[in-house]
Design a protein around this motif. Sequence first.
Motif, PDB file in Angstrom:
ATOM      1  N   SER A 285      67.112   2.814  -9.633  1.00 16.63           N
ATOM      2  CA  SER A 285      65.802   2.936 -10.179  1.00 16.63           C
ATOM      3  C   SER A 285      64.855   3.953  -9.520  1.00 16.63           C
ATOM      4  O   SER A 285      64.377   4.669  -9.898  1.00 16.63           O
ATOM      5  CB  SER A 285      64.876   1.469 -10.219  1.00 16.63           C
ATOM      6  N   VAL A 286      65.072   4.023  -8.083  1.00 18.51           N
ATOM      7  CA  VAL A 286      64.810   5.098  -7.226  1.00 18.51           C
ATOM      8  C   VAL A 286      65.163   6.239  -7.711  1.00 18.51           C
ATOM      9  O   VAL A 286      64.091   7.232  -7.838  1.00 18.51           O
ATOM     10  CB  VAL A 286      64.766   4.731  -5.835  1.00 18.51           C
ATOM     11  N   ILE A 287      66.196   6.756  -7.921  1.00 24.06           N
ATOM     12  CA  ILE A 287      66.818   7.811  -8.216  1.00 24.06           C
ATOM     13  C   ILE A 287      66.323   8.154  -9.698  1.00 24.06           C
ATOM     14  O   ILE A 287      65.773   9.555  -9.729  1.00 24.06           O
ATOM     15  CB  ILE A 287      68.422   7.677  -8.426  1.00 24.06           C
ATOM     16  N   GLU A 288      66.235   7.231 -10.444  1.00 24.37           N
ATOM     17  CA  GLU A 288      65.625   7.433 -11.807  1.00 24.37           C
ATOM     18  C   GLU A 288      64.200   8.177 -11.651  1.00 24.37           C
ATOM     19  O   GLU A 288      63.777   8.975 -12.617  1.00 24.37           O
ATOM     20  CB  GLU A 288      65.812   6.308 -12.783  1.00 24.37           C
ATOM     21  N   LYS A 289      63.423   7.328 -10.810  1.00 25.60           N
ATOM     22  CA  LYS A 289      61.981   7.910 -10.321  1.00 25.60           C
ATOM     23  C   LYS A 289      61.987   9.154  -9.986  1.00 25.60           C
ATOM     24  O   LYS A 289      61.169   9.995 -10.571  1.00 25.60           O
ATOM     25  CB  LYS A 289      61.522   6.765  -9.925  1.00 25.60           C
ATOM     26  N   VAL A 290      62.728   9.394  -9.141  1.00 24.25           N
ATOM     27  CA  VAL A 290      62.711  10.711  -8.619  1.00 24.25           C
ATOM     28  C   VAL A 290      63.115  11.821  -9.421  1.00 24.25           C
ATOM     29  O   VAL A 290      62.341  12.931  -9.480  1.00 24.25           O
ATOM     30  CB  VAL A 290      63.726  10.864  -7.342  1.00 24.25           C
ATOM     31  N   VAL A 291      63.905  11.560 -10.141  1.00 30.99           N
ATOM     32  CA  VAL A 291      64.299  12.728 -11.241  1.00 30.99           C
ATOM     33  C   VAL A 291      63.383  12.762 -12.247  1.00 30.99           C
ATOM     34  O   VAL A 291      62.955  14.027 -12.539  1.00 30.99           O
ATOM     35  CB  VAL A 291      65.645  12.273 -11.977  1.00 30.99           C
ATOM     36  N   MET A 292      62.804  11.709 -12.757  1.00 31.85           N
ATOM     37  CA  MET A 292      62.044  11.836 -13.797  1.00 31.85           C
ATOM     38  C   MET A 292      60.674  12.480 -13.379  1.00 31.85           C
ATOM     39  O   MET A 292      59.808  13.355 -14.260  1.00 31.85           O
ATOM     40  CB  MET A 292      61.743  10.321 -14.616  1.00 31.85           C
ATOM     41  N   GLU A 293      60.104  12.233 -12.143  1.00 31.39           N
ATOM     42  CA  GLU A 293      58.594  12.604 -11.465  1.00 31.39           C
ATOM     43  C   GLU A 293      59.074  14.196 -11.321  1.00 31.39           C
ATOM     44  O   GLU A 293      57.900  14.788 -11.675  1.00 31.39           O
ATOM     45  CB  GLU A 293      58.685  11.885 -10.107  1.00 31.39           C
TER      46      GLU A 293
ATOM     47  N   LYS B 186      59.100  17.281 -16.673  1.00 30.86           N
ATOM     48  CA  LYS B 186      58.269  18.421 -17.170  1.00 30.86           C
ATOM     49  C   LYS B 186      59.033  19.656 -17.702  1.00 30.86           C
ATOM     50  O   LYS B 186      58.677  20.488 -18.229  1.00 30.86           O
ATOM     51  CB  LYS B 186      56.938  18.766 -16.562  1.00 30.86           C
ATOM     52  N   VAL B 187      60.280  20.023 -16.593  1.00 31.05           N
ATOM     53  CA  VAL B 187      60.614  21.117 -16.775  1.00 31.05           C
ATOM     54  C   VAL B 187      62.118  20.842 -17.362  1.00 31.05           C
ATOM     55  O   VAL B 187      62.136  22.000 -18.193  1.00 31.05           O
ATOM     56  CB  VAL B 187      61.042  21.435 -15.302  1.00 31.05           C
ATOM     57  N   LEU B 188      62.888  20.097 -17.141  1.00 31.38           N
ATOM     58  CA  LEU B 188      64.332  20.057 -17.832  1.00 31.38           C
ATOM     59  C   LEU B 188      64.440  19.400 -19.063  1.00 31.38           C
ATOM     60  O   LEU B 188      63.610  18.396 -19.102  1.00 31.38           O
ATOM     61  CB  LEU B 188      65.294  19.434 -16.730  1.00 31.38           C
ATOM     62  N   PRO B 189      65.260  19.820 -19.881  1.00 32.61           N
ATOM     63  CA  PRO B 189      65.520  19.222 -21.007  1.00 32.61           C
ATOM     64  C   PRO B 189      66.163  17.919 -21.037  1.00 32.61           C
ATOM     65  O   PRO B 189      66.766  17.568 -19.909  1.00 32.61           O
ATOM     66  CB  PRO B 189      66.556  20.278 -21.835  1.00 32.61           C
ATOM     67  N   GLU B 190      66.231  16.916 -21.949  1.00 29.28           N
ATOM     68  CA  GLU B 190      66.569  15.695 -21.693  1.00 29.28           C
ATOM     69  C   GLU B 190      67.948  15.520 -21.480  1.00 29.28           C
ATOM     70  O   GLU B 190      68.373  14.676 -20.653  1.00 29.28           O
ATOM     71  CB  GLU B 190      66.229  14.939 -23.346  1.00 29.28           C
TER      72      GLU B 190
ATOM     73  N   ILE C 123      68.046  17.662  -4.518  1.00 28.62           N
ATOM     74  CA  ILE C 123      69.061  18.156  -5.347  1.00 28.62           C
ATOM     75  C   ILE C 123      68.366  18.145  -6.792  1.00 28.62           C
ATOM     76  O   ILE C 123      68.568  19.424  -7.257  1.00 28.62           O
ATOM     77  CB  ILE C 123      70.118  16.701  -5.600  1.00 28.62           C
ATOM     78  N   VAL C 124      67.432  17.706  -6.926  1.00 26.06           N
ATOM     79  CA  VAL C 124      66.580  17.823  -8.286  1.00 26.06           C
ATOM     80  C   VAL C 124      65.988  19.173  -8.227  1.00 26.06           C
ATOM     81  O   VAL C 124      65.945  19.918  -9.120  1.00 26.06           O
ATOM     82  CB  VAL C 124      65.594  16.585  -8.730  1.00 26.06           C
ATOM     83  N   GLU C 125      65.473  19.257  -6.984  1.00 23.99           N
ATOM     84  CA  GLU C 125      64.756  20.722  -6.830  1.00 23.99           C
ATOM     85  C   GLU C 125      65.694  22.071  -6.964  1.00 23.99           C
ATOM     86  O   GLU C 125      65.433  22.910  -7.736  1.00 23.99           O
ATOM     87  CB  GLU C 125      64.259  20.808  -5.376  1.00 23.99           C
ATOM     88  N   LEU C 126      66.905  21.704  -6.323  1.00 22.40           N
ATOM     89  CA  LEU C 126      67.907  22.829  -6.755  1.00 22.40           C
ATOM     90  C   LEU C 126      68.464  22.973  -8.037  1.00 22.40           C
ATOM     91  O   LEU C 126      68.462  24.103  -8.443  1.00 22.40           O
ATOM     92  CB  LEU C 126      69.110  22.442  -5.894  1.00 22.40           C
ATOM     93  N   VAL C 127      68.415  21.838  -8.710  1.00 15.91           N
ATOM     94  CA  VAL C 127      68.714  22.035 -10.374  1.00 15.91           C
ATOM     95  C   VAL C 127      67.672  22.729 -10.914  1.00 15.91           C
ATOM     96  O   VAL C 127      67.994  23.317 -11.931  1.00 15.91           O
ATOM     97  CB  VAL C 127      69.047  20.464 -10.900  1.00 15.91           C
ATOM     98  N   ILE C 128      66.476  22.338 -10.618  1.00 11.24           N
ATOM     99  CA  ILE C 128      65.579  23.038 -11.508  1.00 11.24           C
ATOM    100  C   ILE C 128      65.365  24.427 -11.145  1.00 11.24           C
ATOM    101  O   ILE C 128      65.096  25.240 -12.129  1.00 11.24           O
ATOM    102  CB  ILE C 128      64.128  22.433 -11.004  1.00 11.24           C
TER     103      ILE C 128
END
Lengths: 400, 81
Positions: A3-11, A15-19, A42-47
């Motif tokens: 759930s933490v990972i999910e929260k981090v990614v969604m947070e 707003k930026v990435l497609p579904e 990782i999320v930052e890098l992906v963005i």
Amino acid sequence: MDSVIEKVVMEKGSKVLPESILKELIEKLKKRNVTEEEAKKIVELVIEVYQNSLVEPGEPIGTVTAQSIGEPGTQMTLRTFHYAGVRELNVTLGLPRLIEIVDARKVPSTPMMEVFLDEEHRYDREKAKEVARRIEFTKVENVANLVEADLYTGSIVVELDPEMLADKGLTVKDVYNALKKLNFGEVEITDEYRLEIRLKEAGDLTYISKKRERVLNAKLKGITGIKRAIIQSRKGADGREEFVIITDGSNLPQVLKVPGVDQSRTRTNSIYETEEVLGIEAARKVIINEIMNVLREQGLDVDMRHVLLVADIMTQTGRVRQIGRHGVSGEKTSFLSKAAFEMTTKHLFEASTQGKTDDLKGVTENVIVGQIIPVGTGMIELYVNVEGNSPATNENKRGE
Amino acid sequence: MSPKKFSVLDHVLVPKHERIPISEVPKVLKEINATINQLPLIRTSDPVARELGAQPGELIKIEREDEYTGKTIVYRLVVIG
């Protein structure tokens, strides 16, 4: 942890990435057993990567699309037919079909439907056949052994084939009623499978053969335009085998009214019919599906986004319009651009007699007059305030 | 024979459509950073627009489900036609 990972990614990303990327990201991160800190990074890098790979302002995506579809198009076989499950039924594919789609022809050269059945008829071959009979257009010709014109008595004799009658689920009475409806004269059942029509008025040979022709084509049952209905079994979404009717010929509005048909899944390959019955968004989807289908069948790997752009442009005005003289190209505002495409003199004459001016906003016009084309960095214009020293405050007027 | 009336909105090819009233149009335009004539159109004669009873000048919010991008939101401007 999940759930933490999910929260981090969604947070960070919602707003930026497609579904689809978000979903994939969550799924992959969950498998990797990463800490919150790592996940964030990782999320930052992906963005960052995502934003770098976006199309930049001023990129000529239309040209890129045209080339990306056009080049593989040169490798397509010119005439291909694909057998849709059954030997007798084949569908135009390859280049002819592609041209047909982008030309937005009203009737495809091989119209076809996929008729899904409702809960009751889906799992039983006999019941599926029942629906198929309701759909398939049956004429007297299809069930008759012999239709003969008797000049001497001025009558037409119809001899029915009992086997064919049973196959189509018809009785002699049905044929009798259909013949009576023609109103050619007295109809009589002279034998078990023999009917006789006594024509009201006598006539010469041509008159009687004309009537005979009408008798042959008299409709017994079914839907106009559906030449054949073939039953196929395939695995449904729930893993259960279900029966689907494939038809040669298309008539979506009528087929949807037939009892036993699953109205929410039945579809046609006719873009025009889809637009009329289900609206512009459904038509867009059919365009995409059909083009992708043609390309995939030929083993050509064209990125779907190019096809999406084609479909978007074709459906932009709320109606399906073709890519070409009578559609997208013909509705351009610039006459120079239109003249460069097709029928140069016609457009130039027209423009000169009407005293038109050209704003030179597009690419083609600027190539013609030899200016920098408005693509990429060429799109930027500078407004300088000559009077004062302050930088221009006017907003860029282009793209209004 | 058919138990309930078929609605085009239930068809698999038709994505979710939703009416946006005229009063909310400026807000939406600002959100997507576009002017009104940059939007693609949908006609009032369109089967889906008729089903929803959309009026000219309104927007229709369309939620496309794409295998490629997942859910995408698009707006179409309702015009007479």
